[in-house]
Design a protein around this motif. Structure first.
Motif, PDB file in Angstrom:
ATOM      1  N   LEU A  51     -10.806   1.634   4.397  1.00  0.00           N
ATOM      2  CA  LEU A  51     -10.921   0.187   4.416  1.00  0.00           C
ATOM      3  C   LEU A  51     -12.233  -0.070   5.122  1.00  0.00           C
ATOM      4  CD1 LEU A  51      -9.504  -2.688   4.255  1.00  0.00           C
ATOM      5  CD2 LEU A  51      -8.892  -2.220   6.611  1.00  0.00           C
ATOM      6  N   ALA A  52     -13.295  -0.412   4.392  1.00  0.00           N
ATOM      7  CA  ALA A  52     -14.633  -0.420   4.942  1.00  0.00           C
ATOM      8  C   ALA A  52     -14.975  -1.699   5.652  1.00  0.00           C
ATOM      9  CB  ALA A  52     -15.627  -0.182   3.821  1.00  0.00           C
ATOM     10  N   ALA A  53     -15.888  -1.593   6.604  1.00  0.00           N
ATOM     11  CA  ALA A  53     -16.428  -2.778   7.249  1.00  0.00           C
ATOM     12  C   ALA A  53     -17.088  -3.649   6.199  1.00  0.00           C
ATOM     13  CB  ALA A  53     -17.424  -2.378   8.315  1.00  0.00           C
ATOM     14  N   LEU A  54     -17.701  -3.052   5.232  1.00  0.00           N
ATOM     15  CA  LEU A  54     -18.263  -3.815   4.127  1.00  0.00           C
ATOM     16  C   LEU A  54     -17.481  -3.618   2.854  1.00  0.00           C
ATOM     17  CD1 LEU A  54     -22.090  -3.434   4.610  1.00  0.00           C
ATOM     18  CD2 LEU A  54     -20.610  -5.334   5.189  1.00  0.00           C
ATOM     19  N   MET A  55     -16.624  -2.658   2.820  1.00  0.00           N
ATOM     20  CA  MET A  55     -15.831  -2.438   1.620  1.00  0.00           C
ATOM     21  C   MET A  55     -14.567  -1.673   1.944  1.00  0.00           C
ATOM     22  SD  MET A  55     -18.940  -0.270   0.482  1.00  0.00           S
ATOM     23  CE  MET A  55     -19.668  -1.756   1.057  1.00  0.00           C
ATOM     24  N   LEU A  56     -13.582  -1.917   1.178  1.00  0.00           N
ATOM     25  CA  LEU A  56     -12.315  -1.234   1.325  1.00  0.00           C
ATOM     26  C   LEU A  56     -12.317  -0.108   0.312  1.00  0.00           C
ATOM     27  CD1 LEU A  56      -9.340  -1.090   2.257  1.00  0.00           C
ATOM     28  CD2 LEU A  56      -8.839  -2.766   0.523  1.00  0.00           C
ATOM     29  N   LEU A 107     -12.208  -9.000  12.540  1.00  0.00           N
ATOM     30  CA  LEU A 107     -11.834  -7.711  13.114  1.00  0.00           C
ATOM     31  C   LEU A 107     -12.190  -6.551  12.190  1.00  0.00           C
ATOM     32  CD1 LEU A 107     -10.381  -6.274  15.478  1.00  0.00           C
ATOM     33  CD2 LEU A 107      -8.292  -6.429  14.113  1.00  0.00           C
ATOM     34  N   ALA A 108     -12.835  -5.541  12.758  1.00  0.00           N
ATOM     35  CA  ALA A 108     -13.116  -4.294  12.033  1.00  0.00           C
ATOM     36  C   ALA A 108     -12.984  -3.145  13.026  1.00  0.00           C
ATOM     37  CB  ALA A 108     -14.512  -4.313  11.419  1.00  0.00           C
ATOM     38  N   ALA A 109     -12.237  -2.118  12.636  1.00  0.00           N
ATOM     39  CA  ALA A 109     -12.030  -0.954  13.489  1.00  0.00           C
ATOM     40  C   ALA A 109     -11.807   0.258  12.615  1.00  0.00           C
ATOM     41  CB  ALA A 109     -10.830  -1.169  14.402  1.00  0.00           C
ATOM     42  N   THR A 110     -12.157   1.421  13.135  1.00  0.00           N
ATOM     43  CA  THR A 110     -11.894   2.673  12.431  1.00  0.00           C
ATOM     44  C   THR A 110     -11.660   3.783  13.443  1.00  0.00           C
ATOM     45  OG1 THR A 110     -12.659   4.192  10.720  1.00  0.00           O
ATOM     46  CG2 THR A 110     -14.342   3.328  12.194  1.00  0.00           C
ATOM     47  N   GLU A 111     -10.737   4.672  13.113  1.00  0.00           N
ATOM     48  CA  GLU A 111     -10.423   5.818  13.977  1.00  0.00           C
ATOM     49  C   GLU A 111     -10.184   5.372  15.427  1.00  0.00           C
ATOM     50  OE1 GLU A 111     -10.009   8.889  12.664  1.00  0.00           O
ATOM     51  OE2 GLU A 111     -10.533   8.104  10.683  1.00  0.00           O
ATOM     52  N   GLY A 112      -9.531   4.210  15.609  1.00  0.00           N
ATOM     53  CA  GLY A 112      -9.197   3.714  16.933  1.00  0.00           C
ATOM     54  C   GLY A 112     -10.326   3.010  17.666  1.00  0.00           C
ATOM     55  N   ARG A 113     -11.492   2.841  17.035  1.00  0.00           N
ATOM     56  CA  ARG A 113     -12.646   2.194  17.681  1.00  0.00           C
ATOM     57  C   ARG A 113     -12.916   0.835  17.038  1.00  0.00           C
ATOM     58  NH1 ARG A 113     -18.346   2.441  16.489  1.00  0.00           N
ATOM     59  NH2 ARG A 113     -19.406   1.462  18.222  1.00  0.00           N
ATOM     60  N   VAL A 114     -12.759  -0.243  17.821  1.00  0.00           N
ATOM     61  CA  VAL A 114     -13.056  -1.592  17.341  1.00  0.00           C
ATOM     62  C   VAL A 114     -14.561  -1.814  17.461  1.00  0.00           C
ATOM     63  CG1 VAL A 114     -12.718  -4.065  17.740  1.00  0.00           C
ATOM     64  CG2 VAL A 114     -10.803  -2.471  18.011  1.00  0.00           C
ATOM     65  N   PHE A 115     -15.212  -2.203  16.359  1.00  0.00           N
ATOM     66  CA  PHE A 115     -16.642  -2.494  16.444  1.00  0.00           C
ATOM     67  C   PHE A 115     -16.971  -3.924  16.047  1.00  0.00           C
ATOM     68  CE2 PHE A 115     -16.031  -0.448  12.339  1.00  0.00           C
ATOM     69  CZ  PHE A 115     -16.711  -1.265  11.462  1.00  0.00           C
ATOM     70  N   ASN A 156     -10.788 -16.705  14.649  1.00  0.00           N
ATOM     71  CA  ASN A 156      -9.732 -15.768  15.044  1.00  0.00           C
ATOM     72  C   ASN A 156      -8.714 -15.530  13.923  1.00  0.00           C
ATOM     73  OD1 ASN A 156     -10.793 -15.510  17.737  1.00  0.00           O
ATOM     74  ND2 ASN A 156     -10.016 -17.571  18.066  1.00  0.00           N
ATOM     75  N   ALA A 157      -9.214 -15.386  12.712  1.00  0.00           N
ATOM     76  CA  ALA A 157      -8.363 -15.206  11.532  1.00  0.00           C
ATOM     77  C   ALA A 157      -7.482 -13.966  11.665  1.00  0.00           C
ATOM     78  CB  ALA A 157      -9.222 -15.089  10.283  1.00  0.00           C
ATOM     79  N   PRO A 158      -6.292 -14.002  11.090  1.00  0.00           N
ATOM     80  CA  PRO A 158      -5.438 -12.811  11.097  1.00  0.00           C
ATOM     81  C   PRO A 158      -6.142 -11.644  10.424  1.00  0.00           C
ATOM     82  CG  PRO A 158      -4.257 -14.723  10.265  1.00  0.00           C
ATOM     83  CD  PRO A 158      -5.696 -15.111  10.378  1.00  0.00           C
ATOM     84  N   ALA A 159      -5.776 -10.452  10.810  1.00  0.00           N
ATOM     85  CA  ALA A 159      -6.380  -9.248  10.241  1.00  0.00           C
ATOM     86  C   ALA A 159      -5.281  -8.292   9.811  1.00  0.00           C
ATOM     87  CB  ALA A 159      -7.295  -8.577  11.261  1.00  0.00           C
ATOM     88  N   LEU A 160      -5.596  -7.459   8.851  1.00  0.00           N
ATOM     89  CA  LEU A 160      -4.685  -6.421   8.392  1.00  0.00           C
ATOM     90  C   LEU A 160      -4.926  -5.179   9.231  1.00  0.00           C
ATOM     91  CD1 LEU A 160      -2.638  -5.339   6.344  1.00  0.00           C
ATOM     92  CD2 LEU A 160      -4.564  -4.718   4.896  1.00  0.00           C
ATOM     93  N   ASN A 161      -3.884  -4.657   9.817  1.00  0.00           N
ATOM     94  CA  ASN A 161      -3.981  -3.445  10.616  1.00  0.00           C
ATOM     95  C   ASN A 161      -3.136  -2.372   9.960  1.00  0.00           C
ATOM     96  OD1 ASN A 161      -4.521  -1.694  12.838  1.00  0.00           O
ATOM     97  ND2 ASN A 161      -2.524  -2.210  13.666  1.00  0.00           N
ATOM     98  N   LEU A 162      -3.737  -1.222   9.709  1.00  0.00           N
ATOM     99  CA  LEU A 162      -3.026  -0.070   9.156  1.00  0.00           C
ATOM    100  C   LEU A 162      -3.110   1.050  10.183  1.00  0.00           C
ATOM    101  CD1 LEU A 162      -4.678  -0.626   5.781  1.00  0.00           C
ATOM    102  CD2 LEU A 162      -2.219  -0.616   6.059  1.00  0.00           C
ATOM    103  N   ASP A 163      -1.966   1.510  10.650  1.00  0.00           N
ATOM    104  CA  ASP A 163      -1.994   2.574  11.642  1.00  0.00           C
ATOM    105  C   ASP A 163      -2.181   3.940  10.986  1.00  0.00           C
ATOM    106  OD1 ASP A 163       0.506   3.463  10.714  1.00  0.00           O
ATOM    107  OD2 ASP A 163       1.624   2.555  12.364  1.00  0.00           O
ATOM    108  N   ARG A 164      -2.227   4.978  11.796  1.00  0.00           N
ATOM    109  CA  ARG A 164      -2.505   6.323  11.255  1.00  0.00           C
ATOM    110  C   ARG A 164      -1.420   6.829  10.322  1.00  0.00           C
ATOM    111  NH1 ARG A 164      -3.269  10.072  16.127  1.00  0.00           N
ATOM    112  NH2 ARG A 164      -4.237   8.207  16.905  1.00  0.00           N
ATOM    113  N   HIS A 165      -0.259   6.134  10.283  1.00  0.00           N
ATOM    114  CA  HIS A 165       0.826   6.498   9.374  1.00  0.00           C
ATOM    115  C   HIS A 165       0.902   5.559   8.171  1.00  0.00           C
ATOM    116  CE1 HIS A 165       2.087   9.355  12.404  1.00  0.00           C
ATOM    117  NE2 HIS A 165       2.101   8.366  13.295  1.00  0.00           N
ATOM    118  N   ASN A 166      -0.170   4.792   7.930  1.00  0.00           N
ATOM    119  CA  ASN A 166      -0.263   3.845   6.799  1.00  0.00           C
ATOM    120  C   ASN A 166       0.750   2.717   6.875  1.00  0.00           C
ATOM    121  OD1 ASN A 166      -2.426   5.131   5.713  1.00  0.00           O
ATOM    122  ND2 ASN A 166      -1.367   5.924   3.937  1.00  0.00           N
TER     123      ASN A 166
END
Length: 159
Positions: free
Chosen positions: A10-15, A123-131, A146-156
């Motif tokens: 799920l990319a910062a610029l593309m999923l 919101l954008a984060a990868t491998e546990g790091r919010v950037f 402060n729009a809602p964001a989709l969060n996918l954990d390491r177990h999808n």
């Protein structure tokens, strides 16, 4: 560290969505109005094409992903550059990640612009790091504060 195996970023610029390959399956369901076609090209992925006539002509390409399917993995492309991300075409990210499906996933600034680097809106984060954190964007037509964001954990698991 580069993940091994199938990748679904799920990319910062593309999923980017990557899946274990399966034999393509196609089919049409005439009972569903406006449905032009359905394909299942990979395990856990259904691609749907719809044609609309109102309120105007439109052709929709939808990707439905089963996060429980074996081989599906979610990840965001990492931060890069002096801002938050380096822009690239969705197809280039797909090829670089060895993925099967790619979708542009974030608004970004400056826009429009030819700048190679951009800030992610929201919101954008990868491998546990919010950037990129929740925020009130400079251009309010694209996203609310402060729009809602989709969060996918390491177990999808989606939250």
């Amino acid at each position: 560290m580069r993940p091994s195996g199938p990748l679904l970023p799920l990319a910062a610029l593309m999923l980017l969505l990557a899946f274990a390959a399966a034999a393509p399956q196609t089919g049409n369901d005439p009972a569903r109005a406006g449905l032009a076609g359905t394909r299942r090209p990979y395990v856990g992925v259904t691609l749907i094409e719809r044609v609309l006539s109102t309120p105007r002509q439109a052709r929709l390409h939808l990707a439905q992903v089963d996060l429980r399917a074996p081989g599906v993995r979610i990840a965001v492309t990492p931060a890069a550059g002096a801002r938050e991300v380096v822009r690239e075409r969705t197809v280039d990210a797909l090829v670089r990640a060895h993925a099967q499906v790619a979708v542009n996933g974030h608004f970004f600034l400056p826009f429009p612009s030819d700048d190679a680097e951009a800030w992610v809106v929201g919101l954008a984060a990868t491998e546990g790091r919010v950037f990129s954190d929740f925020e009130t964007p400079a251009q309010s037509y694209a996203i609310v504060a402060n729009a809602p964001a989709l969060n996918l954990d390491r177990h999808n698991r989606a939250r």
